[in-house]
Design an enzyme around this catalytic site. Structure first.
Site, short mmCIF file in Angstrom:
data_model
loop_
_atom_site.label_atom_id
_atom_site.label_comp_id
_atom_site.label_asym_id
_atom_site.label_seq_id
_atom_site.Cartn_x
_atom_site.Cartn_y
_atom_site.Cartn_z
N SER A 217 0.85 -1.18 0.00
CA SER A 217 0.00 0.00 0.00
C SER A 217 0.89 1.24 0.00
O SER A 217 1.70 1.42 -0.90
CB SER A 217 -0.96 -0.04 1.19
OG SER A 217 -2.03 0.84 0.98
N GLU A 351 -9.21 -4.09 -4.02
CA GLU A 351 -8.24 -3.20 -3.39
C GLU A 351 -8.92 -2.06 -2.62
O GLU A 351 -8.38 -1.55 -1.65
CB GLU A 351 -7.30 -2.61 -4.44
CG GLU A 351 -6.33 -3.61 -5.05
CD GLU A 351 -5.20 -3.99 -4.11
OE1 GLU A 351 -5.28 -3.64 -2.91
OE2 GLU A 351 -4.23 -4.62 -4.57
N HIS A 474 -7.91 -5.75 -0.03
CA HIS A 474 -6.64 -5.05 0.22
C HIS A 474 -6.00 -5.59 1.50
O HIS A 474 -6.65 -5.70 2.53
CB HIS A 474 -6.95 -3.56 0.37
CG HIS A 474 -5.74 -2.68 0.44
ND1 HIS A 474 -4.95 -2.42 -0.64
CD2 HIS A 474 -5.20 -1.98 1.47
CE1 HIS A 474 -3.97 -1.59 -0.29
NE2 HIS A 474 -4.10 -1.31 0.99
#
Length: 559
Positions: A217, A351, A474
């Site tokens: 990330s 995500e 995610h």
């Protein structure tokens, strides 16, 4: 963003106490580094392998007092033996990915955790090193062993793992646009940790010429920034960007950092900041209590918790020995100016879960977003507030909506898609596309992966505060690379999850040693998929959600 962004690569704020691996009651391991000697701790992994842990190791001076809003300072040597048997505090943060988040952490937080196998697979041969940067949108996260447990990597006996912390939010990224507070302190903290690794990793049996820098990330975006920074050249030889890219709208350099610093001053009650010199402004901000400074981020939001990553990198408008980046990273990457090393990037299906689920499951937030869609939608995704942006966003994601009600019961789930594309998958796709544009001059091979394996655990539990199924979300791949004992139960020994984890771990360990073997992309790039059919499938074209149509849409809307 990290429970985990992120990152933007998202990260849960968890306690800094040690949990997970079983402590082994033997004599403590000791290693001397350039600053002094460390006393660590033995653990036994879930897989039954012993490893050494050196926890809370300082790599820079505490950034407190006069060192707040300064580049990281060298750690001073110590006498005696430093107790590296327990973790230190996370950095000051307010994790707006969690409901009712409170400010936690300490400014004294520049520490790393280091893990090495007791029994190496190849005795006498220096081991490859993996340095991990956590996600959390540059506003949250830590090096916690309970979240990034080394067990799966230690069981291989082949690598040393280092997990680092860095300053977040205003502490890590506030800037006055000049040398008084140049900004990018969080990235420079990461750079200081990489320099510590170069100085000291051989003392642990690691190979300083085989350092893989990986992050997830915002940690993945950080890795990309290090690939472009002259300050980080030569500090690592491999790079991995997991679900994160420095080309995302949320990562765009702050256009007027001094104005934003003045707005921050107003948010904490400092009077007339625009009449102050930058020296006076920073002196005043250094007097503000750390917890109060952390809380004040709420005053800089336009709706709910947005913008999530209010603080992020800036362009330093001068060049000296401490400049991290002096030009817009979007321009630098597009020109193909980055370190020529093997690199890898990848993503997961959902995500956008780190942020979309908070809205999706809250009827009041959905109603507010609908009421203000023409204003909020462009701002949420970094678009200009004009008719073209509004029209394009509605047609692509909410075509069955109306001018007054974009979101309906039928298209509600599209909130996940728009967050996924804008925050993560489009920036990654653009990163790869621009690499392909320079494929004839690039010497650094790449490979791509898509982690679609769906197991029994998902970070959506923390993003949504429910046990509902939102697919592979995610940060879900992190639990297959690390042991996340503070978040999830361990996998059963003979389970599909354990098998998937073994494949993913081997994929990373082989990369740490061998780089990319067949990674030349022409017009398209093959993608290695980790799927539930117990096989790894090579896709010879861009996949759904990573395609030319998506790239064209976001490229046009941002133009």
């Amino acid at each position: 963003m990290d429970a985990h962004f992120v990152t933007f690569a998202l990260i849960l704020l968890i306690s800094s106490g040690i949990s997970g691996s079983k402590d082994t009651p033997n004599i403590s391991p000791q290693t001397c580094v350039s600053e002094g000697c460390l006393r660590g701790r033995y653990f036994t992994s879930y897989g039954g392998k012993r490893f050494e842990a050196y926890l809370g190791v300082p790599f820079a001076a505490p950034p407190v007092g006069e060192y707040r809003f300064k580049n990281p300072q060298a750690i001073q040597p110590w006498t005696g033996v430093y107790d590296a048997s327990f973790e230190r505090s996370k950095c000051v943060q307010k994790n707006d990915l969690l409901p009712n988040a409170a400010v936690e952490g300490s400014e004294d937080c520049l520490y790393l955790n280091l893990y090495k196998p007791v029994t190496a697979k190849n005795p006498g041969k220096p081991m490859a090193v993996m340095v991990f940067i956590h996600g959390g949108g540059y506003f949250a996260g830590s090096a916690s062993m309970g979240e990034f447990g080394p067990d799966r990597l230690m069981d291989t006996g082949e690598v040393i793992l280092v997990v680092i912390q860095y300053r977040l939010g205003a502490f890590g990224f506030l800037s006055t646009g000049d040398r008084v507070a140049p900004g990018n302190f969080g990235l420079k903290d990461q750079n200081a940790a990489l320099r510590w690794v170069q100085r000291n990793i051989a003392r642990f049996g690691g190979d300083p010429a085989l350092v893989t820098l990986l992050g997830q990330s915002a940690g993945g975006a950080s890795v990309q920034m290090h690939m472009m920074s002259p300050l980080s050249k030569g500090l690592f030889s491999r790079a991995v960007m997991m679900s994160g890219s420095a080309l995302g709208f949320w990562h765009r350099p702050i256009e007027d950092p001094l104005k934003f610093a003045q707005e921050q001053a107003v948010a904490v009650g400092i009077a007339s900041p625009t009449s102050m010199s930058t020296e006076e402004l920073i002196r005043a901000l250094r007097e503000v209590d750390a917890i109060e400074l952390g809380k004040s981020i709420d005053n800089l939001k336009f709706w709910f918790v947005y913008p999530l990553a209010a603080y992020h990198p800036v362009v330093e408008n001068y060049v000296d020995s401490e400049t991290f980046i002096s030009e817009d990273p979007n321009v630098v990457w597009a020109r193909g100016e980055y370190h020529q090393i093997p690199w890898r990037t990848g993503f997961v299906p959902n995500e956008g879960a780190f942020s979309s689920l908070q809205i999706l499951l809250n009827a009041s937030l959905v109603a507010e977003l609908n009421e203000h869609a023409e204003s909020y939608m462009p701002r949420l995704f970094g678009c200009k507030e004009n008719e073209k942006s509004r029209r394009m966003l509605r047609q692509r994601f909410f075509p069955d909506g109306t001018d007054t009600q974009w979101i309906t019961d039928a298209n509600l789930n599209k909130i996940q898609d728009i967050f996924s594309e804008a925050f993560i998958t489009y920036p990654i796709a653009l990163t790869v596309k621009q690499y392909v544009d320079h494929v004839e001059t690039n010497k650094n091979p790449i490979d791509l992966y898509y982690f679609s394996f769906k197991g029994n655990h998902s970070h959506s539990k923390y993003f949504s505060n429910t046990d509902l199924d939102f697919g592979v979300c995610h940060s879900d791949d992190l639990s297959y690379l690390f042991r996340s004992k503070d978040l999830f139960d361990d996998f059963e020994p003979d389970s599909p999850e354990t098998a998937a984890s073994a494949k993913l771990v081997d994929y990373y360990v082989r990369f740490a040693y061998d780089g990319v073997q067949d990674g030349t992309c022409q017009k398209k790039c093959a993608i290695l998929e980790f799927a539930n059919d117990a096989s790894q499938q090579v896709k010879t074209d861009y996949m759904d959600g990573f395609d030319d149509e998506m790239i064209a849409f976001w490229t046009e809307i941002y133009s």
